[in-house]
Scaffold this motif. Structure first.
Motif, PDB file in Angstrom:
ATOM      1  N   ARG A  93       0.795  -1.229   0.000  1.00  0.00           N
ATOM      2  CA  ARG A  93       0.000   0.000   0.000  1.00  0.00           C
ATOM      3  C   ARG A  93       0.829   1.283   0.000  1.00  0.00           C
ATOM      4  NH1 ARG A  93      -2.698  -2.441   4.846  1.00  0.00           N
ATOM      5  NH2 ARG A  93      -3.662  -4.258   3.978  1.00  0.00           N
ATOM      6  N   ILE A  94       1.708   1.421  -0.940  1.00  0.00           N
ATOM      7  CA  ILE A  94       2.502   2.641  -1.045  1.00  0.00           C
ATOM      8  C   ILE A  94       1.661   3.727  -1.714  1.00  0.00           C
ATOM      9  CG2 ILE A  94       4.567   3.707  -2.032  1.00  0.00           C
ATOM     10  CD1 ILE A  94       5.769   0.834  -2.122  1.00  0.00           C
ATOM     11  N   ARG A  95       1.621   4.891  -1.063  1.00  0.00           N
ATOM     12  CA  ARG A  95       0.897   6.036  -1.623  1.00  0.00           C
ATOM     13  C   ARG A  95       1.744   7.295  -1.457  1.00  0.00           C
ATOM     14  NH1 ARG A  95      -1.304   2.212  -3.056  1.00  0.00           N
ATOM     15  NH2 ARG A  95      -3.477   1.600  -2.881  1.00  0.00           N
ATOM     16  N   PHE A  96       1.576   8.235  -2.393  1.00  0.00           N
ATOM     17  CA  PHE A  96       2.292   9.506  -2.356  1.00  0.00           C
ATOM     18  C   PHE A  96       1.273  10.647  -2.375  1.00  0.00           C
ATOM     19  CE2 PHE A  96       5.057   6.479  -4.671  1.00  0.00           C
ATOM     20  CZ  PHE A  96       6.126   6.430  -3.779  1.00  0.00           C
ATOM     21  N   PRO A  97       0.637  10.945  -1.230  1.00  0.00           N
ATOM     22  CA  PRO A  97      -0.439  11.946  -1.185  1.00  0.00           C
ATOM     23  C   PRO A  97      -0.013  13.379  -1.489  1.00  0.00           C
ATOM     24  CG  PRO A  97      -0.513  10.537   0.766  1.00  0.00           C
ATOM     25  CD  PRO A  97       0.766  10.238   0.045  1.00  0.00           C
ATOM     26  N   ALA A 104      12.549  20.985   0.911  1.00  0.00           N
ATOM     27  CA  ALA A 104      11.645  20.693   2.025  1.00  0.00           C
ATOM     28  C   ALA A 104      12.304  19.723   2.994  1.00  0.00           C
ATOM     29  CB  ALA A 104      10.336  20.105   1.514  1.00  0.00           C
ATOM     30  N   LYS A 105      11.818  19.752   4.219  1.00  0.00           N
ATOM     31  CA  LYS A 105      12.301  18.813   5.232  1.00  0.00           C
ATOM     32  C   LYS A 105      11.230  17.754   5.476  1.00  0.00           C
ATOM     33  CE  LYS A 105      15.208  22.128   7.639  1.00  0.00           C
ATOM     34  NZ  LYS A 105      15.447  22.822   8.919  1.00  0.00           N
ATOM     35  N   ILE A 106      11.681  16.502   5.529  1.00  0.00           N
ATOM     36  CA  ILE A 106      10.763  15.400   5.803  1.00  0.00           C
ATOM     37  C   ILE A 106      11.250  14.612   7.011  1.00  0.00           C
ATOM     38  CG2 ILE A 106       9.995  15.185   3.406  1.00  0.00           C
ATOM     39  CD1 ILE A 106      11.813  12.682   3.192  1.00  0.00           C
ATOM     40  N   ARG A 107      10.308  13.934   7.643  1.00  0.00           N
ATOM     41  CA  ARG A 107      10.646  12.994   8.702  1.00  0.00           C
ATOM     42  C   ARG A 107       9.728  11.782   8.547  1.00  0.00           C
ATOM     43  NH1 ARG A 107       8.181  15.040  14.539  1.00  0.00           N
ATOM     44  NH2 ARG A 107       5.982  14.926  13.943  1.00  0.00           N
ATOM     45  N   THR A 129       5.038   6.722   7.855  1.00  0.00           N
ATOM     46  CA  THR A 129       4.419   7.924   7.316  1.00  0.00           C
ATOM     47  C   THR A 129       5.492   8.992   7.199  1.00  0.00           C
ATOM     48  OG1 THR A 129       2.317   7.370   8.377  1.00  0.00           O
ATOM     49  CG2 THR A 129       2.606   9.648   7.643  1.00  0.00           C
ATOM     50  N   TRP A 130       5.754   9.436   5.967  1.00  0.00           N
ATOM     51  CA  TRP A 130       6.729  10.491   5.705  1.00  0.00           C
ATOM     52  C   TRP A 130       5.990  11.822   5.767  1.00  0.00           C
ATOM     53  CZ3 TRP A 130       6.897   5.695   3.862  1.00  0.00           C
ATOM     54  CH2 TRP A 130       8.110   5.061   3.670  1.00  0.00           C
ATOM     55  N   GLU A 131       6.350  12.655   6.708  1.00  0.00           N
ATOM     56  CA  GLU A 131       5.718  13.955   6.876  1.00  0.00           C
ATOM     57  C   GLU A 131       6.609  15.047   6.303  1.00  0.00           C
ATOM     58  OE1 GLU A 131       5.166  14.298  11.088  1.00  0.00           O
ATOM     59  OE2 GLU A 131       3.529  12.847  11.113  1.00  0.00           O
ATOM     60  N   ALA A 135       3.427  20.842   6.303  1.00  0.00           N
ATOM     61  CA  ALA A 135       2.426  20.497   5.289  1.00  0.00           C
ATOM     62  C   ALA A 135       1.274  19.707   5.914  1.00  0.00           C
ATOM     63  CB  ALA A 135       3.068  19.683   4.171  1.00  0.00           C
ATOM     64  N   PRO A 136       0.056  19.898   5.394  1.00  0.00           N
ATOM     65  CA  PRO A 136      -1.094  19.203   5.972  1.00  0.00           C
ATOM     66  C   PRO A 136      -1.192  17.726   5.605  1.00  0.00           C
ATOM     67  CG  PRO A 136      -1.796  20.551   4.126  1.00  0.00           C
ATOM     68  CD  PRO A 136      -0.328  20.843   4.343  1.00  0.00           C
ATOM     69  N   LYS A 137      -0.617  17.339   4.465  1.00  0.00           N
ATOM     70  CA  LYS A 137      -0.695  15.949   4.007  1.00  0.00           C
ATOM     71  C   LYS A 137       0.682  15.303   4.056  1.00  0.00           C
ATOM     72  CE  LYS A 137      -4.387  16.176   0.553  1.00  0.00           C
ATOM     73  NZ  LYS A 137      -4.627  15.963  -0.881  1.00  0.00           N
TER      74      LYS A 137
END
Length: 150
Positions: A93-97, A104-107, A129-131, A135-137
């Motif tokens: 279930r890989i998704r890229f919303p 940008a910075k992700i965690r 979950t990569w945030e 960002a809201p999504k």
């Protein structure tokens, strides 16, 4: 960092959130290097001038680049010891919303979703979950499957 030692501790942690990594900046150099390695040099990733007028207002990271940063980032969240060997069995279930803009910075947040017996030992399902900072999504949501020989 949370350390789970052996199959009993892993089973006991099923259903628990394991924590978050630190934020990591995704640079244009990271994107360009990934494009060169994979051959995915679509303009939305590598052409900074054209991308300014594109749908995202600048270049964005490849979804697969975002996904591939997972193992690097989760090393600071948790570790499983007391097993003979582990292998990455794949993802579900890989998704890229949401796109990750260059700079940008992700965690990553990790949750141990479950543990299943398999012929070679156990299969561990870890939800990632990569945030994107601010960002809201999320940028990516996936369940990693790891197989451990006990």
């Amino acid at each position: 960092m949370r350390v789970l030692n052996g199959v009993d501790e892993v089973r006991a942690a099923a259903g628990q959130h394991l924590g978050y990594s630190d934020y990591h900046a995704v640079t244009q150099q990271d994107i360009d290097t990934f494009a060169a390695l994979t051959g995915d040099d679509q303009w939305i990733h590598v052409d900074t001038e054209r991308a300014k007028d594109g749908p995202f207002g600048g270049t964005i990271a490849h979804g697969l680049l975002t996904l591939s940063l997972g193992p690097r980032l989760v090393r600071s969240i948790y570790r499983i010891d007391g097993m003979q060997m582990s292998v990455n069995y794949g993802y579900d279930r890989i998704r890229f919303p949401a796109p990750v803009p260059a700079g940008a910075k992700i965690r990553v947040g990790a949750a141990l979703e479950g543990v299943d017996d398999v012929s070679s030992g156990v299969q561990v399902r870890v939800g990632f979950t990569w945030e994107i900072e601010g960002a809201p999504k999320p940028a990516c949501v996936a369940t990693m499957l790891l197989r451990y020989t006990v």
